[in-house]
Structure formats: structure tokens, C-alpha cells
Scaffold this motif. Structure first.
Motif, PDB file in Angstrom:
ATOM      1  N   ASP A 179       0.820  -1.212   0.000  1.00 16.94           N
ATOM      2  CA  ASP A 179       0.000   0.000   0.000  1.00 16.94           C
ATOM      3  C   ASP A 179       0.854   1.261   0.000  1.00 16.94           C
ATOM      4  O   ASP A 179       0.551   2.237  -0.704  1.00 16.94           O
ATOM      5  CB  ASP A 179      -0.938   0.027   1.216  1.00 16.94           C
ATOM      6  N   GLU A 180       1.931   1.226   0.792  1.00 13.17           N
ATOM      7  CA  GLU A 180       2.822   2.397   0.840  1.00 13.17           C
ATOM      8  C   GLU A 180       3.522   2.586  -0.499  1.00 13.17           C
ATOM      9  O   GLU A 180       3.710   3.715  -0.963  1.00 13.17           O
ATOM     10  CB  GLU A 180       3.867   2.220   1.944  1.00 13.17           C
ATOM     11  N   LEU A 181       3.907   1.495  -1.125  1.00 15.81           N
ATOM     12  CA  LEU A 181       4.545   1.578  -2.445  1.00 15.81           C
ATOM     13  C   LEU A 181       3.587   2.167  -3.465  1.00 15.81           C
ATOM     14  O   LEU A 181       3.963   3.017  -4.282  1.00 15.81           O
ATOM     15  CB  LEU A 181       5.013   0.191  -2.899  1.00 15.81           C
ATOM     16  N   ALA A 182       2.332   1.722  -3.426  1.00 16.11           N
ATOM     17  CA  ALA A 182       1.335   2.212  -4.396  1.00 16.11           C
ATOM     18  C   ALA A 182       1.174   3.728  -4.293  1.00 16.11           C
ATOM     19  O   ALA A 182       0.955   4.414  -5.293  1.00 16.11           O
ATOM     20  CB  ALA A 182      -0.003   1.518  -4.175  1.00 16.11           C
ATOM     21  N   GLU A 183       1.326   4.250  -3.074  1.00 10.25           N
ATOM     22  CA  GLU A 183       1.217   5.705  -2.863  1.00 10.25           C
ATOM     23  C   GLU A 183       2.293   6.469  -3.644  1.00 10.25           C
ATOM     24  O   GLU A 183       2.114   7.633  -3.985  1.00 10.25           O
ATOM     25  CB  GLU A 183       1.366   6.037  -1.371  1.00 10.25           C
ATOM     26  N   LEU A 184       3.421   5.806  -3.881  1.00  6.48           N
ATOM     27  CA  LEU A 184       4.541   6.481  -4.563  1.00  6.48           C
ATOM     28  C   LEU A 184       4.356   6.534  -6.080  1.00  6.48           C
ATOM     29  O   LEU A 184       4.967   7.355  -6.763  1.00  6.48           O
ATOM     30  CB  LEU A 184       5.863   5.737  -4.278  1.00  6.48           C
ATOM     31  N   VAL A 185       3.526   5.620  -6.601  1.00  5.45           N
ATOM     32  CA  VAL A 185       3.460   5.433  -8.053  1.00  5.45           C
ATOM     33  C   VAL A 185       2.536   6.477  -8.685  1.00  5.45           C
ATOM     34  O   VAL A 185       1.345   6.521  -8.393  1.00  5.45           O
ATOM     35  CB  VAL A 185       2.960   4.018  -8.400  1.00  5.45           C
ATOM     36  N   THR A 186       3.081   7.318  -9.536  1.00  2.00           N
ATOM     37  CA  THR A 186       2.283   8.361 -10.175  1.00  2.00           C
ATOM     38  C   THR A 186       1.736   7.902 -11.531  1.00  2.00           C
ATOM     39  O   THR A 186       2.275   6.985 -12.149  1.00  2.00           O
ATOM     40  CB  THR A 186       3.139   9.621 -10.429  1.00  2.00           C
ATOM     41  N   ARG A 187       0.688   8.581 -11.964  1.00  2.00           N
ATOM     42  CA  ARG A 187       0.135   8.324 -13.306  1.00  2.00           C
ATOM     43  C   ARG A 187       1.223   8.447 -14.368  1.00  2.00           C
ATOM     44  O   ARG A 187       1.391   7.564 -15.221  1.00  2.00           O
ATOM     45  CB  ARG A 187      -0.987   9.339 -13.574  1.00  2.00           C
ATOM     46  N   ASP A 188       1.973   9.563 -14.318  1.00  2.00           N
ATOM     47  CA  ASP A 188       2.952   9.808 -15.376  1.00  2.00           C
ATOM     48  C   ASP A 188       4.044   8.740 -15.410  1.00  2.00           C
ATOM     49  O   ASP A 188       4.580   8.433 -16.481  1.00  2.00           O
ATOM     50  CB  ASP A 188       3.585  11.200 -15.207  1.00  2.00           C
ATOM     51  N   SER A 189       4.360   8.159 -14.235  1.00  2.00           N
ATOM     52  CA  SER A 189       5.391   7.113 -14.239  1.00  2.00           C
ATOM     53  C   SER A 189       4.891   5.868 -14.976  1.00  2.00           C
ATOM     54  O   SER A 189       5.688   5.095 -15.494  1.00  2.00           O
ATOM     55  CB  SER A 189       5.804   6.758 -12.807  1.00  2.00           C
ATOM     56  N   MET A 190       3.572   5.684 -15.027  1.00  2.00           N
ATOM     57  CA  MET A 190       3.019   4.516 -15.735  1.00  2.00           C
ATOM     58  C   MET A 190       2.769   4.807 -17.217  1.00  2.00           C
ATOM     59  O   MET A 190       2.518   3.915 -18.007  1.00  2.00           O
ATOM     60  CB  MET A 190       1.735   4.039 -15.045  1.00  2.00           C
ATOM     61  N   ILE A 191       2.821   6.103 -17.599  1.00  2.00           N
ATOM     62  CA  ILE A 191       2.831   6.488 -19.018  1.00  2.00           C
ATOM     63  C   ILE A 191       4.275   6.457 -19.517  1.00  2.00           C
ATOM     64  O   ILE A 191       4.536   6.277 -20.697  1.00  2.00           O
ATOM     65  CB  ILE A 191       2.225   7.904 -19.205  1.00  2.00           C
ATOM     66  N   GLY A 192       5.203   6.658 -18.555  1.00  2.00           N
ATOM     67  CA  GLY A 192       6.621   6.643 -18.915  1.00  2.00           C
ATOM     68  C   GLY A 192       7.209   8.031 -19.097  1.00  2.00           C
ATOM     69  O   GLY A 192       8.312   8.174 -19.607  1.00  2.00           O
ATOM     70  N   THR A 193       6.483   9.062 -18.661  1.00  2.00           N
ATOM     71  CA  THR A 193       7.035  10.419 -18.742  1.00  2.00           C
ATOM     72  C   THR A 193       7.564  10.885 -17.391  1.00  2.00           C
ATOM     73  O   THR A 193       7.884  12.053 -17.220  1.00  2.00           O
ATOM     74  CB  THR A 193       5.965  11.421 -19.230  1.00  2.00           C
ATOM     75  N   ALA A 194       7.641   9.965 -16.443  1.00  6.64           N
ATOM     76  CA  ALA A 194       8.208  10.287 -15.126  1.00  6.64           C
ATOM     77  C   ALA A 194       8.834   9.014 -14.570  1.00  6.64           C
ATOM     78  O   ALA A 194       8.604   7.921 -15.088  1.00  6.64           O
ATOM     79  CB  ALA A 194       7.110  10.793 -14.180  1.00  6.64           C
ATOM     80  N   VAL A 195       9.640   9.182 -13.536  1.00  2.76           N
ATOM     81  CA  VAL A 195      10.158   8.028 -12.794  1.00  2.76           C
ATOM     82  C   VAL A 195       9.589   8.097 -11.384  1.00  2.76           C
ATOM     83  O   VAL A 195       9.138   9.159 -10.942  1.00  2.76           O
ATOM     84  CB  VAL A 195      11.703   7.999 -12.774  1.00  2.76           C
ATOM     85  N   VAL A 196       9.590   6.973 -10.691  1.00  2.00           N
ATOM     86  CA  VAL A 196       9.053   6.963  -9.324  1.00  2.00           C
ATOM     87  C   VAL A 196      10.157   7.335  -8.345  1.00  2.00           C
ATOM     88  O   VAL A 196      11.265   6.804  -8.422  1.00  2.00           O
ATOM     89  CB  VAL A 196       8.464   5.582  -8.970  1.00  2.00           C
TER      90      VAL A 196
END
Lengths: 199, 222
Positions: A179-196
Motif C-alpha cells: 500500500d505504501e509503495l502504491a502511494e509512490l506510483v504516479t500516473r505519469d510514471s506509468m505512461i513513462g514520462t516520469a520516474v518513481v
């Protein structure tokens, strides 16, 4: 001549949407409760939090991760994650040598079931035009400096397959639970325009 | 069609504007046109390729000026007229005027829409069709310039790539968009180097992967 031939095609947007809705409802082509359910689903239910939970699970469960990378569509469908714009899904893993980034140059294809509806910038002409030609320039604008030693791989989702990026788990996150890890994951990191990153 | 929608590789559209904490919809009319489109789809009036084809036919200057969901409005207005669901007078007035004729189908049951939002709605065709290409094959993206809808963008036509994955059999968008003959065929992920696409100034390691149908490619000697 009908008045439509004279008007700006982009005028009276609110009125025209209302007119279209009214007449389609009156004729029984659509039902109000269906429209309400659709809006509720995309405004309140689906969103990047779903993709983030998938990413966090992949980071903590090696067996799940390998099934996800091997056959995301079936693995996600087993979790009840499927549907319009999300039936055929591929998950692409970022590594120290490879950074993945997603675009739809021809329209706005996006994994709705995992990320919800796309942000305006993803659907905008500058992003669609530039992503395949200058991904490093976009990454820099978004605050990500990518080494020349890393392959930047852009996925153009022009057919019926939708793409989700599995970002690199950040250093220092070893003690965190799913759950804590999921809090770190941004939308843009899953599009690939950001890193976590760690907060 | 070599339309304005085929944007990959174009320059000078300005900066990418990002909105902090962007809401899903910015206005009620955006909610409404989105929901109307999703609700009208499964009734059998049209498929997603017909929707895309219609959006691509928006006049280029209008396409570039339009907000995203204004394109959805223009598309759905065109579809209901083309499919003879509504008349122009009905679109103008917002009232049902034509009482006879017209192509009206009953509303899709709520449960079906709910189901489709969270269960597989496959675009794949369950047919045994031979794959023309294998993983590792070197291909040439054909130099196709059809006047009809297609999903092979300009920036890869005439370029050399490599098959990296076979996704199975799907309908061909080109014919599906025009209610034409069924031409199911394999779709593959195909990898192109950035240098093949954009020349020697592109980053040496970078690549673009795109999904292509059998009909969009020919073999190159390995």
C-alpha cells in the motif's frame, strides 16, 4: 439552407451536446441511468490508483510480476481489471538499460481500466507529434534526465493493444509494504514520462 | 487518409501544457458527450474504427482548434446523421421530430454497459489465420497512402523494422472503418530504430515500437 451550414463548427458546444442528449434520450437510444453509470465509473471509480496497485504488487510479488509481463491481459482480467480500452494490455518494464514511454500518435488510445481517462496533455497535438521523434526532449521537460546509455523505447498504441509502463522501484523503498509503495506510483510514471521517487 | 490526425513526427505545436491535479472532466458538457458516445456505441450503430474515421474527417483547421471533447461532439453528430439515427432538424432543436423511419435500435441494457466497463470486450478475432511473419523477421512498412481510414501512420511508411511480438488476430481497421469486408489478420509489435525513422542525429539506442497488421508490411531478407 439549414442554419448548420453557416455556423462555426465549434460554436454552441453546450447547447449542441444538450440537444443531442435530449433527443437521444427522448427516442430511447440511450437511457439516463446508463449515462449516469458511465460518468460515475470514469469520474469516480477507475483512475491511476488502480495501475499503481498493480505496479506495487508487481514490485513485491515476483511470480505476479512475471505473469504480468508474460500475459498482462489474462493476469489483469483474473483480478477483475478489464473492459473498454483495457482488454488487450501489455505491461512494459523499465530497467537500468531500458526506459519505456507510451503515446497514441493517431488519436488518444490509453489503458482506461488501469489509469482512467487520459489527461489533456496526453491527448494534445504537441505530445502526440513529439513523443515518437523527441522523447528525450519531452522527458527533460517533465523533469527526467535520461542517460545516453539508456534505450528510450516509445510505444505508439495505434492498434487495439494498450500499454502500461512498469516503473523502476525506487531505491530506499525496501521496507515499504504494497500500500505504501502504491502511494509512490504516479500516473505519469506509468505512461513513462516520469520516474518513481521516494517522497 | 493522410489527415491532420496523423501527427507523429510533426514540429512546432508548442509546449506540452500540463494541468496540476487535472479533473477527469472540465465541464458538464464533457461528461455528457463522453457518456453519450460510450452508451451509443454498443447498440450496434457503429464500431470504434468508424468513430475514428469520422473524427479524422474533421476539417484540419477545425481539428486543431477544437477542444478534445468537441471532436467527440462533431464525431457523434456526424455518426447519427450518417447512420440515419437522427435528422439535422432534430440535432438543431433537441426534440424528436421524425416519427417514422430512421434507423433506431433499442437502448443497450444498463447491465451490458456495466459489464463492458469491467470485463473483457475483445477486439480479437477467434479465427485460425496463418501469421505471415514470425518474431525476429525483418520487415518493410509498406508505402501505403490510402484515401480511406488506416492505422499505419506516415512516419513509419517505407521504413525498416523488426517483428518483436505477435498479438494474435484482429479485424483490419481499414475495412472495419468503412463497413467493408471482414479482413481479420495478425497484428504484431514492430520495432524501428530512431535512426531509421529520423536519421543519424537521433539517439543511437532509441527505438519506437508500433502495432502493425499483416497487410501493412512486406518481408525483407533477414
Amino acid at each position: 439552407m439549414s442554419k448548420s451550414s453557416h455556423r462555426d463548427p465549434l460554436s454552441d458546444t453546450q447547447l449542441r451536446v444538450k440537444a443531442l442528449e435530449s433527443v437521444l434520450l427522448e427516442k430511447g437510444v440511450v437511457k439516463q441511468e446508463t449515462l449516469d453509470a458511465i460518468i460515475d465509473n470514469y469520474e469516480n471509480k477507475v483512475g491511476p490508483h488502480i495501475g499503481a496497485s498493480v505496479v506495487a504488487k508487481a514490485w513485491t510479488d515476483p511470480d505476479f510480476k512475471s505473469r504480468l509481463l508474460e500475459n498482462a491481459s489474462d493476469t489483469l482480467a483474473e483480478m477483475g481489471l478489464s473492459g473498454i480500452e483495457g482488454t488487450h494490455v501489455e505491461v512494459k518494464e523499465n530497467t537500468a538499460e531500458l526506459h519505456n514511454m507510451v503515446v497514441c500518435t493517431l488519436c488518444s488510445c490509453y489503458p482506461w481500466t488501469l489509469l482512467g481517462l487520459p489527461p489533456t496533455w496526453y491527448k494534445s497535438t504537441p505530445y502526440r507529434a513529439r513523443a515518437v521523434r523527441d522523447p528525450r526532449g519531452i522527458l527533460a521537460e517533465f523533469g527526467v534526465k535520461m542517460s545516453e546509455n539508456v534505450e528510450v523505447r516509445v510505444w505508439d498504441s495505434n492498434a487495439e493493444i494498450r500499454y502500461l509502463v512498469l516503473p523502476i522501484r525506487p531505491a530506499g523503498s525496501e521496507g515499504l509494504g504494497e500500500d505504501e509503495l502504491a502511494e509512490l506510483v504516479t500516473r505519469d510514471s506509468m505512461i513513462g514520462t516520469a520516474v518513481v521517487e521516494m517522497n | 487518409m493522410n489527415g491532420i490526425h496523423d501527427l507523429g513526427g510533426m514540429d512546432n505545436f508548442g509546449i506540452i501544457n500540463r494541468e496540476e491535479n487535472e479533473p477527469v472532466f472540465h465541464d458538464d458538457w464533457e461528461r455528457q458527450i463522453f457518456a453519450l458516445t460510450i452508451a451509443a456505441f454498443p447498440a450496434g450503430y457503429c464500431n470504434v474504427d468508424e468513430m475514428r474515421r469520422t473524427t479524422e474527417c474533421i476539417e484540419p483547421a477545425v481539428y486543431l482548434r477544437a477542444k478534445y471533447y468537441q471532436k467527440w461532439l462533431l464525431t457523434l453528430e456526424s455518426i447519427v446523421l450518417e447512420k440515419n439515427i437522427l435528422t439535422q432538424e432534430e440535432l438543431d432543436s433537441g426534440r424528436s421530430i421524425r416519427t417514422e423511419g430512421g434507423n433506431l435500435l433499442p437502448a443497450v441494457p444498463d447491465e451490458m454497459i456495466q459489464y463492458a466497463m469491467s470485463n473483457p470486450v475483445s477486439a480479437r478475432v477467434e479465427k485460425e489465420i496463418e501469421a505471415k511473419f514470425q518474431t525476429g523477421d525483418k520487415i518493410l512498412a509498406k508505402n501505403l497512402n490510402p484515401l480511406h481510414h488506416t492505422r499505419i501512420p506516415r512516419f513509419i511508411r517505407g521504413k525498416r523494422g523488426e517483428i518483436i511480438q505477435d498479438h494474435g488476430v484482429f479485424l483490419l481497421a481499414d475495412t472495419n472503418a468503412h463497413g467493408g469486408q471482414d479482413k481479420p489478420q495478425h497484428v504484431y509489435s514492430v520495432k524501428f530504430t530512431a535512426r531509421e525513422l529520423w536519421g543519424e542525429e537521433a539517439a543511437a539506442k532509441d527505438t519506437v515500437c508500433i502495432d502493425l497488421h499483416d497487410d501493412y508490411m512486406e518481408h525483407l531478407p533477414n
